[in-house]
Scaffold this active site. Structure first.
Site, PDB file in Angstrom:
ATOM      1  N   GLY A  15       0.753  -1.302   0.038  1.00 29.34           N
ATOM      2  CA  GLY A  15       0.128   0.176   0.062  1.00 29.34           C
ATOM      3  C   GLY A  15       0.607   1.311  -0.154  1.00 29.34           C
ATOM      4  O   GLY A  15       0.342   2.157   0.622  1.00 29.34           O
ATOM      5  N   ASN A  17       1.700   3.047  -2.722  1.00 31.10           N
ATOM      6  CA  ASN A  17       0.821   4.217  -3.496  1.00 31.10           C
ATOM      7  C   ASN A  17      -0.557   4.569  -2.585  1.00 31.10           C
ATOM      8  O   ASN A  17      -0.835   5.790  -2.757  1.00 31.10           O
ATOM      9  CB  ASN A  17       0.136   3.671  -4.870  1.00 31.10           C
ATOM     10  N   ARG A  67     -16.494 -14.151  -8.223  1.00 35.07           N
ATOM     11  CA  ARG A  67     -16.040 -12.756  -8.575  1.00 35.07           C
ATOM     12  C   ARG A  67     -16.908 -11.973  -8.075  1.00 35.07           C
ATOM     13  O   ARG A  67     -16.590 -10.742  -7.547  1.00 35.07           O
ATOM     14  CB  ARG A  67     -15.295 -12.893 -10.003  1.00 35.07           C
ATOM     15  N   MET A  92      -4.417  -7.131  -6.440  1.00 41.40           N
ATOM     16  CA  MET A  92      -4.091  -8.271  -7.262  1.00 41.40           C
ATOM     17  C   MET A  92      -5.190  -9.047  -7.450  1.00 41.40           C
ATOM     18  O   MET A  92      -5.236 -10.213  -7.295  1.00 41.40           O
ATOM     19  CB  MET A  92      -2.931  -8.840  -6.316  1.00 41.40           C
ATOM     20  N   LEU A  95     -11.332  -7.450 -11.559  1.00 44.71           N
ATOM     21  CA  LEU A  95     -12.657  -7.126 -11.195  1.00 44.71           C
ATOM     22  C   LEU A  95     -13.543  -7.631 -11.888  1.00 44.71           C
ATOM     23  O   LEU A  95     -13.365  -8.032 -13.194  1.00 44.71           O
ATOM     24  CB  LEU A  95     -12.888  -5.531 -11.432  1.00 44.71           C
ATOM     25  N   ASN A 109      -6.112   2.733 -12.106  1.00 44.85           N
ATOM     26  CA  ASN A 109      -5.005   2.021 -11.647  1.00 44.85           C
ATOM     27  C   ASN A 109      -3.949   2.198 -12.011  1.00 44.85           C
ATOM     28  O   ASN A 109      -3.671   3.315 -12.914  1.00 44.85           O
ATOM     29  CB  ASN A 109      -5.357   0.474 -12.665  1.00 44.85           C
ATOM     30  N   HIS A 111       0.063   1.025 -12.930  1.00 46.51           N
ATOM     31  CA  HIS A 111       0.740  -0.135 -13.447  1.00 46.51           C
ATOM     32  C   HIS A 111       2.271   0.204 -13.606  1.00 46.51           C
ATOM     33  O   HIS A 111       2.454   1.502 -14.167  1.00 46.51           O
ATOM     34  CB  HIS A 111       0.248  -0.347 -14.771  1.00 46.51           C
ATOM     35  N   ALA A 175       8.487   7.082  -8.609  1.00 47.92           N
ATOM     36  CA  ALA A 175       7.714   7.874  -9.651  1.00 47.92           C
ATOM     37  C   ALA A 175       6.273   7.721  -9.464  1.00 47.92           C
ATOM     38  O   ALA A 175       5.408   8.555  -9.501  1.00 47.92           O
ATOM     39  CB  ALA A 175       8.154   7.266 -10.889  1.00 47.92           C
ATOM     40  N   GLU A 176       5.879   6.291  -9.116  1.00 46.52           N
ATOM     41  CA  GLU A 176       4.437   6.119  -8.944  1.00 46.52           C
ATOM     42  C   GLU A 176       3.849   6.964  -8.032  1.00 46.52           C
ATOM     43  O   GLU A 176       2.740   7.385  -8.068  1.00 46.52           O
ATOM     44  CB  GLU A 176       4.394   4.670  -8.586  1.00 46.52           C
TER      45      GLU A 176
HETATM   46  C1  GRF Z   1       2.995  -0.898  -7.736  1.00 45.33           C
HETATM   47  O1  GRF Z   1       4.129  -1.157  -8.466  1.00 45.33           O
HETATM   48  C2  GRF Z   1       1.573  -0.817  -8.893  1.00 45.33           C
HETATM   49  O2  GRF Z   1       2.169  -0.210  -9.945  1.00 45.33           O
HETATM   50  C3  GRF Z   1       1.358  -2.154  -9.060  1.00 45.33           C
HETATM   51  O3  GRF Z   1       1.275  -2.850  -7.767  1.00 45.33           O
HETATM   52  C4  GRF Z   1       2.301  -2.128  -7.044  1.00 45.33           C
HETATM   53  C5  GRF Z   1       1.837  -1.815  -5.779  1.00 45.33           C
HETATM   54  O4  GRF Z   1       2.779  -1.230  -4.674  1.00 45.33           O
HETATM   55  N1  GRF Z   1       0.052  -2.174  -9.573  1.00 45.33           N
HETATM   56  P1  GRF Z   1       2.385  -0.796  -3.386  1.00 45.33           P
HETATM   57  O5  GRF Z   1       1.501  -1.681  -2.755  1.00 45.33           O
HETATM   58  O6  GRF Z   1       1.507   0.398  -3.627  1.00 45.33           O
HETATM   59  O7  GRF Z   1       3.709  -0.480  -2.568  1.00 45.33           O
END
Ligand code: GRF
Length: 313
Positions: A15, A17, A67, A92, A95, A109, A111, A175-176
């Site tokens: 988590g 992000n 699902r 992960m 949906l 999302n 990625h 970067a994310e």
């Molecule tokens: C990230 O690299 C995101 O791009 C991918 O899953 C990872 C999640 O990382 N979808 P975190 O749980 O946010 O640290």
């Protein structure tokens, strides 16, 4: 201060992000707030962080559930918290089609690649195996195609000699964490900011017979051809940050009554107030568009020449 858009974050793991979205949301000028963090794994470490930050959490193991059944539980929780946008952050789990359809345009999302390159899992391994010198991350809208929805933003990250999947993942994460909050804020602003509000008002106002638009004292005014102005769109007119619609009330008495009944929605506009116009706030984050449409129609009738005002609609 306008209300912030309500965002639910779905996670499965760390988590980081999610944390970036939470901390970015604490800025006064951030247009969203995180109102729920939900996980399909009760052991997801991000849940504890969210809880420690005072954000409601929900955890439901998906094992043993179909699902669509599982997604229905998540959606019920999103609804309970009034969620308007869903941010997937390391979620992960695929949906269901129904979920994706219901949240279309409001589910994002992140990625860890420059999509459309390297969809799916084990992205950093794939980037290194392909000998790429540049990778990055992408925020996109979620559609039925995995990692395939419209791209909202990307950040490039250089691949360094000697990078391992882990070292690369670490830098891509930096970067994310910058990209996700910025893109989410941009999407919310694009939909709830003054430009978007003006667009909706314009659509409603110009749908009325013989309605036209012109700028009047810096405001977007709407008038009936051969008649008078029936509405004005106000945007930060007096440096007060207010976005509102001005329409004609029946007079000062009704104006006062409206304000007394709902002072969060109605106000007496500067300059226009003495002539019986009423201000309707559009920046409360909770616009009732059919109510606004009724007001526009009513105000149009009061301003249209007789031959038009009699039209049945
Ligand atoms: C990230 O690299 C995101 O791009 C991918 O899953 C990872 C999640 O990382 N979808 P975190 O749980 O946010 O640290």
């Amino acid at each position: 201060m306008p209300e912030k858009a309500r965002v639910g974050v779905l996670i499965s793991g760390r988590g980081s992000n999610m944390a970036a979205l939470i901390y970015a949301s604490r800025a006064d000028d951030c247009p969203y707030e995180i109102v729920l963090v939900a996980a399909n794994d009760p052991a997801a470490p991000g849940l504890a962080l969210a809880a420690a930050e005072g954000i409601p959490t929900f955890a439901q193991p998906h094992q043993g559930l179909k699902r669509a059944e599982f997604d229905a539980l998540i959606e019920a929780e999103l609804a309970r918290h009034g969620v308007e946008y869903v941010a997937l952050a390391g979620y992960m789990r695929l949906l269901s089609g129904g979920f994706v359809a219901r949240w279309q345009g409001r589910c994002l999302n992140i990625h860890p690649s420059l999509l459309p390159a390297h969809k799916g899992l084990d992205v950093h391994e794939a980037v290194l195996a392909a000998g790429e010198t540049v990778t990055g991350c992408t925020v996109h809208l979620v559609t039925p195609e995995l990692d395939g929805g419209p791209i909202l933003g990307q950040t490039r990250v250089a691949v360094l000699p000697g990078d391992t999947p882990d070292s690369l993942a670490t830098r891509v994460h930096y970067a994310e964490h910058q990209l996700y909050p910025r893109v989410l804020a941009g999407l919310v602003r694009a939909e709830t900011g003054p430009e978007a509000l003006l667009g909706r008002i314009r659509n409603l106002a110009l749908a009325l017979p013989e309605a036209e638009e012109k700028l009047s004292h810096g405001m977007n005014g709407f008038f009936v051809r051969g008649g008078k102005f029936f509405a004005y769109f106000i945007r930060d007119q007096h440096g007060d940050g207010i976005t509102a619609l001005l329409v004609k009330a029946d007079g000062l008495e009704e104006q006062a009554q409206l304000i007394e009944n709902d002072s969060n929605l109605y106000y007496r506009p500067a300059y226009f107030g003495p002539s019986g116009w009423i201000g309707i706030r559009l920046d409360t984050g909770d616009n009732d568009w059919s109510h606004i449409d009724d007001w526009l129609t009513r105000s149009w009738r009061a301003s249209a020449p007789k031959r038009l005002a009699m039209l049945p609609f």
